[in-house]
Design an enzyme around this catalytic site. Structure first.
Site, PDB file in Angstrom:
ATOM      1  N   LYS A  80      74.276  14.192  85.347  1.00 25.94           N
ATOM      2  CA  LYS A  80      74.219  15.654  85.351  1.00 25.94           C
ATOM      3  C   LYS A  80      75.200  16.218  84.331  1.00 25.94           C
ATOM      4  O   LYS A  80      76.340  15.750  84.233  1.00 25.94           O
ATOM      5  CB  LYS A  80      74.552  16.171  86.749  1.00 25.94           C
ATOM      6  N   SER A 156      72.018  22.429  92.479  1.00 25.93           N
ATOM      7  CA  SER A 156      72.142  22.574  91.047  1.00 25.93           C
ATOM      8  C   SER A 156      71.878  21.291  90.259  1.00 25.93           C
ATOM      9  O   SER A 156      71.921  21.300  89.024  1.00 25.93           O
ATOM     10  CB  SER A 156      73.546  23.086  90.708  1.00 25.93           C
ATOM     11  N   SER A 180      74.024  20.714  96.404  1.00 31.03           N
ATOM     12  CA  SER A 180      73.426  20.557  95.079  1.00 31.03           C
ATOM     13  C   SER A 180      72.835  19.199  94.754  1.00 31.03           C
ATOM     14  O   SER A 180      72.151  19.064  93.745  1.00 31.03           O
ATOM     15  CB  SER A 180      74.436  20.939  93.997  1.00 31.03           C
TER      16      SER A 180
END
Length: 473
Positions: A80, A156, A180
């Site tokens: 990420k 996220s 997330s």
């Protein structure tokens, strides 16, 4: 022929050992899949084909010599774009971060992957600074759902979820400050674990403080245990990191759930309105645990919604991370982020400490609850994936993402391990997740229960329809 992009990390390692295929073949397949699907879902902010193939060739040579770097030698992974990766920019979805770097450090979890021979395919999309439960940003756009690209992948860590679900590497590192990794796992048909806080070291420290966790996003619980065995090592840069675990997580997967005391809370005592399809699928997962021998009882943990305290801590963190921006930079922020920054900047130190008090009381409540129950089971989210590019579903009565994620953020406040396991599709063919929550430090127990569910076949969803469609090149 074997579809190399459909294999788990454990299957890839076994295949390398048996000389069925090589890290180079696997990496090429993963890169080809990433390049094919990314125009449809926007999972990546950066793909590094040359670097990945160079790493794969080095891994293949180690396998030939029998001199392996570690547990994930030659396995493709993604990271990420919140976590630092040496040699690659970390934009965090924001125009406020430039290209200059220097990008000379790995985050602890990334460093452990590198030490174990993983092959880095690229960095995955995130909303700006990871601030919300969907994945879109002014800089990198929106990430579509693998099962319907017109809907959100969640967030996220939405880019990581889309990458793993569509075969662009079996493992990804995500971060979870309010759900997330679990939210996009539920929306995208994956497994994800938010470990106990400190189990996976974090550096630099998050502006969101001890709400922020690093966690594995994988195709099943066994791969998550494998990944946690790699990234759960200590790192001197994180003063809040836990001591090394006793034993490894892979060896603790067996044993099942027979005799475990499981509390099932379908809607937090009637506080949460859960979509009927979600409720039915989660109920089936609970029934499966009971059939495996768990003692299941419908029970609510009994806390009031801590959302206001979470907002104080989360929005103040957002204000802190952007504190040094000038007016021009602030004008380029995600408008929703700008709103919560303004709110967070208005809180006082006493407001913050009052929120900490709520957090500590919630932790005590859950500590007492887990004296009676080994696990708490809830839906991961009360809804399935909704329209792409918005913070809340159309017609939703509240403007912020926390209004539709009431099952996830409480356990960031308490720092407990919590996993999302796929448990079915709704009437629109969209994935549903069931959440398993354990007491602090019971990561192995959560993984074991999730692994038992995988043994029933319940989490086995059909592949995303996108994979059956002709892919653009």
């Amino acid at each position: 022929m074997t579809d190399l992009t459909a294999l788990t990390a454990a299957q890839l390692v076994a295949g390398y050992a048996a000389k069925d295929f090589s890290p180079v073949e696997v990496t090429r397949a993963a890169l080809e899949r990433a390049e094919a699907v990314d125009p449809r879902v926007n999972a990546f902010v950066r793909l590094d084909a040359d670097g990945a193939l160079e790493q794969a060739r080095a891994a293949a040579d180690r396998w030939r010599r029998g001199d392996l770097a570690g547990l994930l030698d030659g396995v493709p992974v993604t990271v990420k774009d919140i976590l630092l990766q040496r040699g690659a920019p970390t934009y965090k979805g924001s125009w406020t971060i430039g290209d200059a770097g220097p990008w000379t450090q790995d985050a602890p979890s990334v460093a452990r992957l590198r030490e174990h021979g993983a092959v880095f395919l690229g960095k995955t999309t995130t909303p700006e600074f990871g601030w919300k439960g969907v994945t879109d940003s002014p800089r990198h756009g929106a990430t579509g759902n693998p099962y319907d690209p017109g809907r959100t992948a969640g967030g996220s860590s939405g880019g990581s979820a889309a990458a793993v679900a569509l075969g662009a590497g079996p493992l990804s590192l995500g971060t979870d400050g309010g759900g997330s990794v679990r939210i996009p796992a539920a929306f995208s048909g994956l497994f994800a674990l938010k470990p106990t806080y400190g189990r996976v070291p974090l550096y630099p420290a998050s502006a969101f403080g001890t709400l922020a966790h690093v966690g594995p996003m994988t195709r099943d619980a066994a791969d998550a245990a494998l990944l946690l065995d790699v990234i759960g090592a200590t790192d001197p840069r994180d003063w809040s990191a836990l001591a090394p675990p006793a034993g490894n997580f892979r060896d603790q997967l067996a044993g099942g759930v027979a005799g475990l005391r499981v509390a099932y809370s379908p809607d937090f005592g009637g506080r949460v309105r859960v979509a009927p399809g979600v409720a039915a699928a989660v109920r089936r997962a609970v029934d499966a645990l009971a059939e495996l021998g768990a003692h299941v009882e419908e029970a609510d943990p009994g806390f009031t919604d801590p959302v206001e305290a979470f907002h104080v801590l989360w929005f103040a963190g957002a204000a802190r991370v952007t504190q040094g921006l000038d007016a021009g930079q602030r004008a380029r922020l995600d408008p929703g982020l700008a709103e919560v920054i303004a709110q967070g900047a208005g809180y006082s130190a006493l407001d913050y400490l009052a929120a900490v008090d709520v957090r500590m009381a919630l932790g005590a409540t859950m500590g007492a609850f887990h004296q009676r129950y080994d696990l708490l089971v809830t839906p991961t989210t009360p809804v399935t994936a909704f329209e792409l590019g918005v913070e809340v579903p159309r017609g939703w009565p509240h403007p912020r993402w926390t209004s539709w994620t009431p099952f996830s953020y409480p356990f960031n406040l308490t720092q407990q391990p919590a996993a999302s396991v796929p448990c079915g599709l709704d009437a629109d063919g969209l994935p549903i997740g069931v959440q398993l929550v354990g007491p602090r430090h019971a990561d192995a127990l959560v993984l074991r229960a999730a692994h038992a569910l995988y043994g029933t076949g319940l989490p086995a969803l059909p592949p995303p329809p996108l994979l059956a469609q002709p892919q653009p090149h």
